[in-house]
Design a protein around this motif. Structure first.
Motif, short mmCIF file in Angstrom:
data_model
loop_
_atom_site.label_atom_id
_atom_site.label_comp_id
_atom_site.label_asym_id
_atom_site.label_seq_id
_atom_site.Cartn_x
_atom_site.Cartn_y
_atom_site.Cartn_z
N GLY A 295 0.80 -1.22 0.00
CA GLY A 295 0.00 0.00 0.00
C GLY A 295 0.83 1.26 0.00
N ILE A 296 2.07 1.17 -0.44
CA ILE A 296 2.99 2.31 -0.47
C ILE A 296 3.23 2.69 -1.93
N ASP A 297 2.96 3.93 -2.26
CA ASP A 297 3.19 4.42 -3.61
C ASP A 297 4.68 4.63 -3.86
N LEU B 62 7.09 6.14 3.64
CA LEU B 62 6.21 5.65 4.69
C LEU B 62 6.06 6.78 5.71
N PRO B 63 4.89 7.41 5.81
CA PRO B 63 4.72 8.56 6.70
C PRO B 63 4.98 8.20 8.16
N GLY B 64 5.55 9.18 8.88
CA GLY B 64 5.89 8.95 10.28
C GLY B 64 5.06 9.80 11.22
N MET C 109 16.19 -3.13 4.01
CA MET C 109 15.32 -1.96 3.99
C MET C 109 13.89 -2.35 3.61
N LEU C 110 13.78 -3.25 2.63
CA LEU C 110 12.45 -3.73 2.23
C LEU C 110 11.77 -4.46 3.38
N ALA C 111 12.55 -5.27 4.10
CA ALA C 111 11.99 -5.99 5.24
C ALA C 111 11.49 -5.03 6.31
N VAL C 112 12.20 -3.91 6.48
CA VAL C 112 11.78 -2.90 7.46
C VAL C 112 10.44 -2.30 7.05
N ALA C 113 10.32 -1.93 5.78
CA ALA C 113 9.05 -1.37 5.30
C ALA C 113 7.91 -2.35 5.53
N PRO D 261 6.27 4.75 12.03
CA PRO D 261 7.64 5.07 12.42
C PRO D 261 7.73 6.44 13.09
N ALA D 262 8.73 6.61 13.93
CA ALA D 262 8.89 7.87 14.66
C ALA D 262 9.21 9.02 13.73
#
Length: 447
Positions: free
Chosen positions: A54-56, A73-75, A125-129, A139-140
């Motif tokens: 769901g991330i553009d 990814l908005p924080g 990084m992909l795994a984090v997203a 995310p903070a």
């Protein structure tokens, strides 16, 4: 004091540590050797990956075969952290490999071109997203995932295009280059300035049996090169105290590999490499022309052009020799005791349980471009010492460690910004700042 962690995200990553290895294998399975550097298929795969979350994504390209991607990814705050990686790899000769260069898993190891440089870090990084989205954790900081092409050849289609056409407005950036060797871990907070110099010499041809009747261009050129090497070897940098502290820690990090004296010389004086020397075409003819290329590196905080000026003076003293071309850049560095460096060190040390050095890289890459664009940038990644080598590999432990560090960084970075805590011994000096924006300079005296 250990760094805080976003509990649900880290727990998910630990539970699914094999998933990051699967992601890395998928990335390595795309052939993105540069040249030619075609990353279109991999970019499309990444777009699908983010779309399922769901991330553009935004594709930014000057060369359609070498696209760059940005996903956000908005924080929970207005702070922004960029996690940056490159999609291209250096070429490989499959005949030189004992393993499949497009990916082969053997126990804890994942072999393949780009496994440690740096598709493994991109996979983390992909795994984090994915972990943030699937645990419904905000995310903070805003998390921007930026993936560029054309890095391995320092091409214009990669980072230069992304910065020129879109830009990356952020408070901090971490590039996933491998910065750890064996049991020594580090974050690179600086890069060296460089001078790539081309010299041309002219002489006069004569028969090889009568060399006194000619003027040997190779001899002229080599005398000039030797003079440059000896002149620079006699110089010593006057370093700012904060840079001196950074150099001391860099020397401590590199000493086991280079030797303490050689490591210190690497940063206290210019280094010179004669990479190309050519001239003449027949053994029985005095050569009338010759050419050399030098790679000179300069410690961050030192004015590269001042070093180039001293080289110009040396060359001016040699008849028949001139500088035909020169590319040069200024070294850049972050505050080794600033929020970004402290955040990465704090999180990485809590993951490894050991020391993480703050050091200068011996070369330079996209970190320099990001700093020159005004974005505080460091490099950090667990991995192996097999980048660019046959049978390049990374490990599941390195992949999982990278994912955990990157996942915990937003919280720790925000805490560092808020606390202003300083932990690095910078000898009481004022914090080092990023080098002001300076683009690479080029001289061209060719006709």
């Amino acid at each position: 004091m250990s760094a805080p962690e976003p509990t649900a995200v880290v727990a998910s990553l630990r539970e699914h540590r094999e998933d990051v290895a699967d992601l890395a294998a998928a990335l390595v399975g795309h052939d993105t050797q540069n040249p030619p550097g075609d990353t279109r298929e991999l970019a499309s795969w990444l777009e699908s990956f983010f779309s399922e979350l769901g991330i553009d994504t935004e594709r930014v390209a000057s060369d359609p075969e070498k696209p760059n991607l940005v996903a956000t990814l908005p924080g929970a705050t207005d702070r922004t952290l960029v996690l940056l990686g490159h999609l291209d790899t250096v070429p490989f000769d499959a005949d030189e490999w004992a393993r499949d260069p497009l990916g082969e898993r053997v126990g804890d190891r994942l072999y393949g071109r780009g496994a440690t440089d740096m598709k493994g870090a991109v996979a983390a990084m992909l795994a984090v997203a994915k972990a943030y989205v699937e645990t419904d954790t905000v995310p903070a900081t805003n998390l921007v995932f930026a993936f560029v092409s054309d890095e391995e050849v320092a091409g214009s289609a990669g980072m230069p295009t992304l910065l020129d056409r879109r830009g990356l407005d952020a408070d901090a950036c971490v590039i996933g280059e491998t910065t750890c060797e064996s049991d020594r871990h580090s974050v690179t907070v600086a890069d060296r300035g460089s001078i790539w110099l081309e010299l041309e010499a002219t002489g006069s041809a004569a028969h090889g049996s009568r060399p006194m009747l000619g003027e040997n261009a190779i001899h002229r050129l080599y005398r000039a090169v030797s003079d440059i090497e000896s002149t620079l070897a006699d110089s010593r940098f006057d370093l700012d105290p904060a840079v001196r502290a950074l150099v001391d820690e860099s020397v401590e990090y590199y000493a086991p590999r280079f030797g303490a004296d050689a490591a210190r010389e690497l940063f206290e004086r210019p280094s010179v490499n004669l990479g190309v020397l050519s001239g003449g075409d027949r053994v029985n003819v005095v050569p009338a022309a010759a050419r050399a290329k030098l790679d000179i590196r300069v410690t961050p905080g030192v004015e590269t052009e001042a070093v180039l000026d001293s080289v110009r003076e040396v060359v001016a003293g040699h008849d028949g020799v001139e500088i035909s071309d020169a590319d040069w850049s200024v070294g850049t560095f972050e505050d080794p005791d600033g929020p970004l460096a402290n955040a990465v060190v704090s999180v990485a040390e809590s993951v490894t349980g050991g020391r993480v050095y703050r050091r200068s890289a011996t070369g330079g890459g996209d970190a320099k471009r990001m700093r020159n664009a005004g974005v505080p940038t460091v490099e950090f990644g667990f991995g192996t010492e097999t980048a660019h080598a046959a049978d390049e590999f990374t490990t599941v432990g390195a992949l999982a460690g990278n994912a955990e560090v990157y996942a915990r960084l937003p919280d720790e970075l925000l805490r560092q910004f808020d606390s202003g805590t300083r932990t690095f011994d910078s000898t009481g000096a004022s914090p080092a700042d990023t080098t002001p924006s300076r683009r690479d300079r080029r001289e061209d005296h060719s006709q």
